[in-house]
Motif scaffolding. Structure first.
Motif, PDB file in Angstrom:
ATOM      1  N   TYR A 277      51.160  43.091  91.304  1.00 40.74           N
ATOM      2  CA  TYR A 277      51.148  42.032  92.313  1.00 40.74           C
ATOM      3  C   TYR A 277      52.305  41.066  92.074  1.00 40.74           C
ATOM      4  CZ  TYR A 277      46.541  42.973  94.408  1.00 40.74           C
ATOM      5  OH  TYR A 277      45.491  43.525  95.100  1.00 40.74           O
ATOM      6  N   VAL A 278      52.548  40.229  93.084  1.00 42.08           N
ATOM      7  CA  VAL A 278      53.534  39.149  92.974  1.00 42.08           C
ATOM      8  C   VAL A 278      52.874  37.859  93.444  1.00 42.08           C
ATOM      9  CG1 VAL A 278      55.735  38.239  93.818  1.00 42.08           C
ATOM     10  CG2 VAL A 278      55.525  40.669  93.232  1.00 42.08           C
ATOM     11  N   LEU A 279      53.057  36.782  92.682  1.00 45.87           N
ATOM     12  CA  LEU A 279      52.471  35.481  92.983  1.00 45.87           C
ATOM     13  C   LEU A 279      53.567  34.496  93.350  1.00 45.87           C
ATOM     14  CD1 LEU A 279      49.876  33.620  92.852  1.00 45.87           C
ATOM     15  CD2 LEU A 279      50.611  33.090  90.510  1.00 45.87           C
ATOM     16  N   ASP A 280      53.437  33.843  94.502  1.00 44.50           N
ATOM     17  CA  ASP A 280      54.345  32.776  94.900  1.00 44.50           C
ATOM     18  C   ASP A 280      53.882  31.492  94.211  1.00 44.50           C
ATOM     19  OD1 ASP A 280      55.251  30.410  96.528  1.00 44.50           O
ATOM     20  OD2 ASP A 280      56.234  31.985  97.673  1.00 44.50           O
ATOM     21  N   LEU A 281      54.727  30.919  93.369  1.00 43.59           N
ATOM     22  CA  LEU A 281      54.317  29.771  92.565  1.00 43.59           C
ATOM     23  C   LEU A 281      54.134  28.506  93.396  1.00 43.59           C
ATOM     24  CD1 LEU A 281      56.541  30.331  89.407  1.00 43.59           C
ATOM     25  CD2 LEU A 281      54.047  30.563  89.554  1.00 43.59           C
ATOM     26  N   ALA A 282      54.779  28.403  94.522  1.00 44.92           N
ATOM     27  CA  ALA A 282      54.652  27.207  95.370  1.00 44.92           C
ATOM     28  C   ALA A 282      53.329  27.194  96.126  1.00 44.92           C
ATOM     29  CB  ALA A 282      55.817  27.119  96.344  1.00 44.92           C
ATOM     30  N   THR A 283      52.899  28.356  96.613  1.00 42.17           N
ATOM     31  CA  THR A 283      51.694  28.428  97.441  1.00 42.17           C
ATOM     32  C   THR A 283      50.527  29.104  96.740  1.00 42.17           C
ATOM     33  OG1 THR A 283      52.334  30.571  98.388  1.00 42.17           O
ATOM     34  CG2 THR A 283      53.162  28.572  99.481  1.00 42.17           C
ATOM     35  N   MET A 284      50.771  29.740  95.585  1.00 42.40           N
ATOM     36  CA  MET A 284      49.781  30.539  94.861  1.00 42.40           C
ATOM     37  C   MET A 284      49.242  31.682  95.728  1.00 42.40           C
ATOM     38  SD  MET A 284      49.606  29.640  91.757  1.00 42.40           S
ATOM     39  CE  MET A 284      50.579  28.402  90.890  1.00 42.40           C
ATOM     40  N   THR A 285      50.103  32.170  96.622  1.00 39.73           N
ATOM     41  CA  THR A 285      49.755  33.321  97.457  1.00 39.73           C
ATOM     42  C   THR A 285      50.082  34.612  96.734  1.00 39.73           C
ATOM     43  OG1 THR A 285      50.210  32.061  99.464  1.00 39.73           O
ATOM     44  CG2 THR A 285      50.166  34.463  99.669  1.00 39.73           C
ATOM     45  N   GLU A 286      49.129  35.553  96.737  1.00 33.15           N
ATOM     46  CA  GLU A 286      49.321  36.841  96.075  1.00 33.15           C
ATOM     47  C   GLU A 286      49.758  37.902  97.089  1.00 33.15           C
ATOM     48  OE1 GLU A 286      46.054  36.681  92.483  1.00 33.15           O
ATOM     49  OE2 GLU A 286      45.432  37.527  94.415  1.00 33.15           O
ATOM     50  N   THR A 287      50.689  38.754  96.643  1.00 36.99           N
ATOM     51  CA  THR A 287      51.129  39.881  97.458  1.00 36.99           C
ATOM     52  C   THR A 287      51.020  41.155  96.636  1.00 36.99           C
ATOM     53  OG1 THR A 287      52.696  38.532  98.726  1.00 36.99           O
ATOM     54  CG2 THR A 287      53.047  40.917  98.738  1.00 36.99           C
ATOM     55  N   ALA A 288      50.300  42.137  97.153  1.00 33.38           N
ATOM     56  CA  ALA A 288      50.198  43.432  96.478  1.00 33.38           C
ATOM     57  C   ALA A 288      51.439  44.259  96.763  1.00 33.38           C
ATOM     58  CB  ALA A 288      48.954  44.174  96.944  1.00 33.38           C
ATOM     59  N   THR A 289      51.997  44.871  95.737  1.00 37.44           N
ATOM     60  CA  THR A 289      53.107  45.795  95.961  1.00 37.44           C
ATOM     61  C   THR A 289      52.559  47.128  96.466  1.00 37.44           C
ATOM     62  OG1 THR A 289      53.113  46.779  93.744  1.00 37.44           O
ATOM     63  CG2 THR A 289      54.350  44.711  94.057  1.00 37.44           C
ATOM     64  N   ALA A 290      53.442  48.013  96.876  1.00 40.09           N
ATOM     65  CA  ALA A 290      53.028  49.319  97.384  1.00 40.09           C
ATOM     66  C   ALA A 290      52.664  50.288  96.263  1.00 40.09           C
ATOM     67  CB  ALA A 290      54.141  49.918  98.240  1.00 40.09           C
ATOM     68  N   GLU A 291      52.904  49.914  95.010  1.00 40.66           N
ATOM     69  CA  GLU A 291      52.560  50.778  93.881  1.00 40.66           C
ATOM     70  C   GLU A 291      51.040  50.816  93.717  1.00 40.66           C
ATOM     71  OE1 GLU A 291      52.256  53.294  91.747  1.00 40.66           O
ATOM     72  OE2 GLU A 291      54.360  52.866  91.227  1.00 40.66           O
ATOM     73  N   GLN A 292      50.453  51.997  93.919  1.00 41.12           N
ATOM     74  CA  GLN A 292      49.002  52.144  93.862  1.00 41.12           C
ATOM     75  C   GLN A 292      48.490  52.667  92.521  1.00 41.12           C
ATOM     76  OE1 GLN A 292      46.809  51.173  96.462  1.00 41.12           O
ATOM     77  NE2 GLN A 292      48.765  50.190  96.958  1.00 41.12           N
ATOM     78  N   ARG A 293      49.397  53.070  91.632  1.00 42.92           N
ATOM     79  CA  ARG A 293      48.969  53.539  90.313  1.00 42.92           C
ATOM     80  C   ARG A 293      48.751  52.343  89.385  1.00 42.92           C
ATOM     81  NH1 ARG A 293      54.030  57.516  90.000  1.00 42.92           N
ATOM     82  NH2 ARG A 293      54.838  55.635  91.037  1.00 42.92           N
ATOM     83  N   THR A 294      47.974  52.570  88.331  1.00 40.05           N
ATOM     84  CA  THR A 294      47.730  51.487  87.395  1.00 40.05           C
ATOM     85  C   THR A 294      48.983  51.166  86.593  1.00 40.05           C
ATOM     86  OG1 THR A 294      46.188  50.614  85.738  1.00 40.05           O
ATOM     87  CG2 THR A 294      46.934  52.885  85.442  1.00 40.05           C
ATOM     88  N   ILE A 295      49.221  49.884  86.360  1.00 38.56           N
ATOM     89  CA  ILE A 295      50.408  49.413  85.644  1.00 38.56           C
ATOM     90  C   ILE A 295      49.969  48.776  84.344  1.00 38.56           C
ATOM     91  CG2 ILE A 295      52.380  47.843  85.711  1.00 38.56           C
ATOM     92  CD1 ILE A 295      52.636  50.087  87.676  1.00 38.56           C
ATOM     93  N   ASP A 296      50.431  49.310  83.232  1.00 39.51           N
ATOM     94  CA  ASP A 296      50.193  48.671  81.936  1.00 39.51           C
ATOM     95  C   ASP A 296      51.549  48.348  81.323  1.00 39.51           C
ATOM     96  OD1 ASP A 296      49.182  47.614  79.662  1.00 39.51           O
ATOM     97  OD2 ASP A 296      48.407  49.490  78.839  1.00 39.51           O
ATOM     98  N   ASP A 297      52.264  47.417  81.954  1.00 42.60           N
ATOM     99  CA  ASP A 297      53.606  47.066  81.517  1.00 42.60           C
ATOM    100  C   ASP A 297      53.899  45.643  81.980  1.00 42.60           C
ATOM    101  OD1 ASP A 297      56.075  47.403  80.312  1.00 42.60           O
ATOM    102  OD2 ASP A 297      56.975  48.458  82.006  1.00 42.60           O
ATOM    103  N   GLN A 298      54.887  45.019  81.368  1.00 42.90           N
ATOM    104  CA  GLN A 298      55.397  43.738  81.842  1.00 42.90           C
ATOM    105  C   GLN A 298      56.616  44.057  82.696  1.00 42.90           C
ATOM    106  OE1 GLN A 298      56.474  40.946  78.738  1.00 42.90           O
ATOM    107  NE2 GLN A 298      56.341  39.208  80.118  1.00 42.90           N
ATOM    108  N   ALA A 299      56.417  43.984  84.009  1.00 47.31           N
ATOM    109  CA  ALA A 299      57.477  44.385  84.938  1.00 47.31           C
ATOM    110  C   ALA A 299      58.720  43.531  84.732  1.00 47.31           C
ATOM    111  CB  ALA A 299      56.991  44.271  86.375  1.00 47.31           C
ATOM    112  N   LEU A 300      59.859  44.094  85.098  1.00 43.32           N
ATOM    113  CA  LEU A 300      61.149  43.412  85.023  1.00 43.32           C
ATOM    114  C   LEU A 300      61.708  43.283  86.437  1.00 43.32           C
ATOM    115  CD1 LEU A 300      63.509  42.535  82.939  1.00 43.32           C
ATOM    116  CD2 LEU A 300      64.489  44.764  83.527  1.00 43.32           C
ATOM    117  N   TRP A 301      62.277  42.121  86.754  1.00 41.14           N
ATOM    118  CA  TRP A 301      62.968  41.949  88.036  1.00 41.14           C
ATOM    119  C   TRP A 301      64.380  42.491  87.884  1.00 41.14           C
ATOM    120  CZ3 TRP A 301      60.837  39.473  92.431  1.00 41.14           C
ATOM    121  CH2 TRP A 301      59.575  38.924  92.239  1.00 41.14           C
ATOM    122  N   SER A 302      64.691  43.579  88.601  1.00 39.05           N
ATOM    123  CA  SER A 302      66.055  44.111  88.545  1.00 39.05           C
ATOM    124  C   SER A 302      66.991  43.308  89.435  1.00 39.05           C
ATOM    125  CB  SER A 302      66.078  45.586  88.947  1.00 39.05           C
ATOM    126  OG  SER A 302      65.557  45.783  90.240  1.00 39.05           O
TER     127      SER A 302
END
Length: 344
Positions: A277-302
């Motif tokens: 997921y991605v969280l907007d810090l100003a509004t605290m709105t959550e957005t789900a990414t299209a990745e439907q598999r389980t993620i056990d990692d600390q994602a990196l912004w490329s």
């Protein structure tokens, strides 16, 4: 049966058992030796990896540095490829890391030191040519690492007990060091936790997954009472303040406005409970990414719109990308790789 005959029978049975155990033991040793030897053999169809210099300084062309997972003599070494040609030949550094990150010309490399009875671990601070500047003993199995944008601060998380975030029976230790004077904050659990605007104390608090905003402010995960929280940390004030619930392994966007994270979702299996997921810090709105598999990692912004993360693959792990706004599918970027970072 007479006693001499009984004794001879027992001796014969014992000899047969010893021979069988010896055969099984020898087979196990040979199997383990064969498996170890296979790790040093280049697997057909795998990436091309050759030794060479690896720099953590940004160059004329952007590069991607990562832990190489391809079978062969350079497995587990830090390697690099041009960011624009990730499927091209890899240059391997000779430096082995379990977890890695870099920014501002500083690298943090979490290493295993293999002993006769058990492994030990350490956190190694590297310069821009991967030379060791300083090291610290690590209290457990490495799991997360980050460097501040300036390169002045390095953070790492290890499992002190347990080896997975999926259950509840684990304990972490998260440390931050200032590489300018080697001032070490050994355990962020010693910071004051402020939950819902009030000071909070509990024996089960765990902190992990630091991501830096600058040389004082950072974000991390705090867990207590069966819940996880996004916390904002203040290094000078030694405080951690909760911001949002159900956030693990946060990663701050380059513009400082959003947090990518793994979120536990209803209906997922106990050992694979997260989605990206991605969280907007100003509004605290959550957005789900299209990745439907389980993620056990600390994602990196490329970049400001794309997330990079690891998923299990044929060689151990592959790197995948997905748009941060939820508007596009996940795409495999690089096979046989984990712990990515873009020098800069």
């Amino acid at each position: 049966m007479t006693r001499p005959l009984q004794n001879r029978t027992r001796v014969l049975i014992l000899l047969v058992a010893v021979l069988l155990l010896g055969t099984v033991g020898t087979g196990a040793v040979l199997y383990a030796s064969d498996q170890s030897a296979r790790k040093d053999q280049v697997q057909p169809g795998g990436p091309v990896v050759t030794p060479g210099p690896v720099s953590l300084q940004p160059g004329a062309a952007r590069t991607l540095v990562f832990r190489n997972m391809a079978w062969g003599p350079h497995r587990d070494e830090l390697a690099t490829v041009p960011a624009g040609h990730p499927d091209g030949p890899r240059t391997s550094s000779g430096v082995q890391c379990l977890r890695f990150h870099t920014a501002g010309g500083t690298g943090i490399c979490l290493q295993a030191e293999h002993g006769a009875l058990q492994d030990t671990y350490r956190a190694v601070v590297l310069d821009d040519h991967l030379k060791e500047l300083h090291s610290f003993p690590a209290a457990g199995i490495p799991t997360r690492s980050r460097v501040s944008p300036s390169g002045h601060l390095a953070a790492w998380t290890v499992f002190v007990s347990g080896d997975s975030y999926a259950g509840t029976d684990f304990s972490t230790r998260t440390s931050i060091v200032d590489v300018r004077d080697w001032n070490l904050r050994e355990n962020l659990e010693a910071f004051d936790l402020i939950r819902d605007g009030k000071p909070y104390r509990a024996p089960d608090v765990n902190i992990w997954g630091v991501t830096f905003a600058d040389d004082n402010a950072f974000y991390a995960t705090a867990a207590t009472g069966g819940q996880t929280y996004l916390v904002r940390g203040d290094l000078a004030a030694r405080t951690l303040t909760t911001l949002h619930q159900n956030v693990e392994c946060p990663s701050l966007s380059p513009d400082g406005t959003r947090i990518a994270y793994k979120k536990r979702v209803p209906g997922a299996s106990a050992d694979a409970p997260w989605r990206l997921y991605v969280l907007d810090l100003a509004t605290m709105t959550e957005t789900a990414t299209a990745e439907q598999r389980t993620i056990d990692d600390q994602a990196l912004w490329s970049d400001t719109s794309t997330l990079l993360y690891a998923l299990p693959g044929d060689f151990g792990a592959d790197l995948w990308t997905v748009p941060a706004d939820g508007g596009g599918p996940a795409v495999r970027l690089l096979e046989a790789a984990v712990a990515p970072a873009y020098p800069g």
